[in-house]
Design a protein around this motif. Structure first.
Motif, short mmCIF file in Angstrom:
data_model
loop_
_atom_site.label_atom_id
_atom_site.label_comp_id
_atom_site.label_asym_id
_atom_site.label_seq_id
_atom_site.Cartn_x
_atom_site.Cartn_y
_atom_site.Cartn_z
N ALA A 1 0.82 -1.20 0.00
CA ALA A 1 0.00 0.00 0.00
C ALA A 1 0.86 1.25 0.00
CB ALA A 1 -0.94 -0.02 1.20
N SER A 2 1.93 1.25 0.80
CA SER A 2 2.80 2.42 0.87
C SER A 2 3.50 2.67 -0.45
CB SER A 2 3.82 2.27 2.00
OG SER A 2 4.64 1.14 1.77
N THR A 3 3.87 1.57 -1.16
CA THR A 3 4.52 1.71 -2.45
C THR A 3 3.56 2.27 -3.48
OG1 THR A 3 6.08 -0.07 -2.01
CG2 THR A 3 5.72 0.51 -4.30
N ARG A 4 2.32 1.78 -3.48
CA ARG A 4 1.32 2.33 -4.41
C ARG A 4 1.14 3.82 -4.19
NH1 ARG A 4 -1.81 -1.20 -7.31
NH2 ARG A 4 -1.66 -3.40 -6.74
N ALA A 5 1.07 4.21 -2.92
CA ALA A 5 0.92 5.63 -2.61
C ALA A 5 2.14 6.41 -3.06
CB ALA A 5 0.68 5.82 -1.11
N GLY A 6 3.32 5.82 -2.85
CA GLY A 6 4.55 6.49 -3.25
C GLY A 6 4.62 6.70 -4.75
N VAL A 7 4.20 5.68 -5.52
CA VAL A 7 4.23 5.80 -6.98
C VAL A 7 3.23 6.85 -7.44
CG1 VAL A 7 3.75 4.58 -9.13
CG2 VAL A 7 5.06 3.46 -7.33
N LYS A 8 2.04 6.86 -6.84
CA LYS A 8 1.05 7.87 -7.21
C LYS A 8 1.56 9.27 -6.90
CE LYS A 8 -3.09 5.00 -6.90
NZ LYS A 8 -4.39 4.76 -6.20
N ASN A 9 2.25 9.41 -5.78
CA ASN A 9 2.82 10.72 -5.44
C ASN A 9 3.86 11.15 -6.46
OD1 ASN A 9 1.27 11.13 -3.14
ND2 ASN A 9 2.76 10.16 -1.77
N LEU A 10 4.68 10.19 -6.92
CA LEU A 10 5.68 10.51 -7.93
C LEU A 10 5.02 10.93 -9.24
CD1 LEU A 10 8.32 7.68 -7.35
CD2 LEU A 10 8.61 10.12 -6.90
N GLU A 11 3.92 10.27 -9.60
CA GLU A 11 3.22 10.63 -10.83
C GLU A 11 2.61 12.03 -10.70
OE1 GLU A 11 0.50 7.46 -11.62
OE2 GLU A 11 2.08 6.02 -12.08
N ARG A 12 2.11 12.34 -9.52
CA ARG A 12 1.58 13.70 -9.30
C ARG A 12 2.72 14.72 -9.37
NH1 ARG A 12 -2.22 11.18 -5.69
NH2 ARG A 12 -0.73 11.28 -3.97
N LEU A 13 3.86 14.36 -8.78
CA LEU A 13 5.01 15.24 -8.81
C LEU A 13 5.45 15.54 -10.23
CD1 LEU A 13 7.41 16.70 -7.45
CD2 LEU A 13 8.60 14.51 -7.39
N ALA A 14 5.42 14.51 -11.09
CA ALA A 14 5.82 14.70 -12.48
C ALA A 14 4.99 15.79 -13.15
CB ALA A 14 5.70 13.39 -13.25
N GLY A 15 3.71 15.84 -12.81
CA GLY A 15 2.83 16.85 -13.39
C GLY A 15 3.11 18.26 -12.91
N MET A 16 3.87 18.39 -11.82
CA MET A 16 4.16 19.71 -11.25
C MET A 16 5.59 20.17 -11.50
SD MET A 16 2.15 19.48 -7.59
CE MET A 16 3.05 18.04 -6.99
N LEU A 17 6.42 19.31 -12.08
CA LEU A 17 7.85 19.62 -12.19
C LEU A 17 8.12 20.89 -12.99
CD1 LEU A 17 9.74 16.23 -12.71
CD2 LEU A 17 9.71 17.70 -10.71
N VAL A 18 7.46 21.04 -14.12
CA VAL A 18 7.75 22.19 -14.99
C VAL A 18 7.42 23.49 -14.27
CG1 VAL A 18 7.16 23.36 -17.13
CG2 VAL A 18 7.45 20.88 -17.11
N ALA A 19 6.23 23.55 -13.67
CA ALA A 19 5.82 24.78 -12.97
C ALA A 19 6.70 25.03 -11.75
CB ALA A 19 4.36 24.67 -12.55
N ALA A 20 7.09 23.97 -11.05
CA ALA A 20 7.86 24.13 -9.82
C ALA A 20 9.29 24.60 -10.08
CB ALA A 20 7.88 22.82 -9.05
N THR A 21 9.81 24.34 -11.27
CA THR A 21 11.21 24.68 -11.55
C THR A 21 11.35 25.86 -12.50
OG1 THR A 21 11.27 23.06 -13.36
CG2 THR A 21 11.96 22.29 -11.19
N ALA A 22 10.22 26.42 -12.93
CA ALA A 22 10.26 27.50 -13.93
C ALA A 22 10.87 28.77 -13.34
CB ALA A 22 8.87 27.77 -14.46
N GLU A 23 11.92 29.26 -13.97
CA GLU A 23 12.55 30.53 -13.61
C GLU A 23 12.79 31.29 -14.91
OE1 GLU A 23 13.21 31.95 -10.81
OE2 GLU A 23 12.76 30.33 -9.41
N PRO A 24 12.07 32.39 -15.14
CA PRO A 24 12.22 33.15 -16.39
C PRO A 24 13.69 33.48 -16.68
CG PRO A 24 10.38 34.01 -15.13
CD PRO A 24 11.08 33.02 -14.24
N GLY A 25 14.11 33.16 -17.89
CA GLY A 25 15.47 33.48 -18.30
C GLY A 25 16.52 32.47 -17.88
#
Length: 250
Positions: A1-25
């Protein structure tokens, strides 16, 4: 169960990576670093699941105390772990291979990155020590154990799932990139530098023969040219592993 949750969290994280790391220029160095770390964490989570197959649980016991010190992970749990890996480790999560991330960090390389992560899990899963534990569990516990023959068949049918049952099998590039190393891993344990002990080597040899027969039938149904060529090449790879210089029967 903990691994399933961990994988789902990673998939959610993937969807936020671009916005979280965006720095103009600024370049996408941070995005590339976090993406690599995310794949590394995903690989770690998958290997935690692999540890259940052939796994043993222990309790601190001393003479005079009831119960056994070591107990194999129950068969059903081992089989469920294998099924989970076939579904979640060897089918690439769509969130990890989106153009939104990949086309920002490199012109090419996604296939290689994913392959590296998957092969780490696959090599761990097919380790000779794990097969030896499964064989010993079967020798001691009989039909209640997860037999190594059943485990290897589950892996074969999971990794090559497109070749089983589909009227016209179609294998994409990510899956082709996984299926070749599966043959390599077995071949290495049959006659390579990592050759397994006698019983385990026989198991891998049997799996290569079974896979070759299955792929021969799948090839007759394949209409996609890339898939057909892949299946032919895989059979040639198996023939070489079993008998260098041999060629597959038509």
């Amino acid at each position: 169960a903990s691994t399933r949750a961990g994988v789902k969290n990673l998939e959610r994280l993937a969807g936020m990576l671009v916005a979280a790391t965006a720095e103009p220029g600024e370049p996408y160095d941070e995005l590339q670093e976090l993406y690599a770390r995310m794949l590394g964490q995903w690989t770690l989570e998958m290997n935690h699941v692999a540890a259940l197959v052939g796994g043993v649980r222990s309790q601190q016991k001393h003479s005079g105390q009831e119960g056994l010190r070591f107990a194999p992970v129950p068969r059903a749990q081992q089989a469920a772990a294998t099924s989970f890996l076939m579904e979640r480790a060897f089918h690439v999560p769509a969130a990890f291979v989106t153009p939104d991330i990949l086309r920002r960090i490199e012109p090419a390389g996604a296939l290689g990155r994913v392959r590296t992560s998957q092969v780490r899990v696959l090599d761990n899963l097919l380790g000779s020590a794990r097969l030896n534990r499964l064989a010993e569990q079967e020798a001691i516990d009989g039909v209640s154990a997860y037999a190594p023959t059943a485990f290897l068949a589950d892996v074969r049918k999971g990794i090559w799932s497109e070749s089983y049952g589909a009227a016209a099998p179609r294998v994409n590039a990510f899956r082709r990139n996984l299926q070749r190393p599966h043959i390599d891993a077995m071949a290495e344990r049959v006659s390579g530098r990592m050759a397994a002990p006698d019983d385990v080597r026989a198991l891998f040899r049997g799996e290569l023969k079974a896979l070759d027969a299955d792929l021969r039938l799948a090839r007759t149904r394949a209409t996609d040219r890339a898939t057909a060529l892949h299946l032919e090449d895989a059979r040639a790879q198996i023939a070489k592993a079993l008998d260098p210089g041999n060629t597959p029967a038509p």
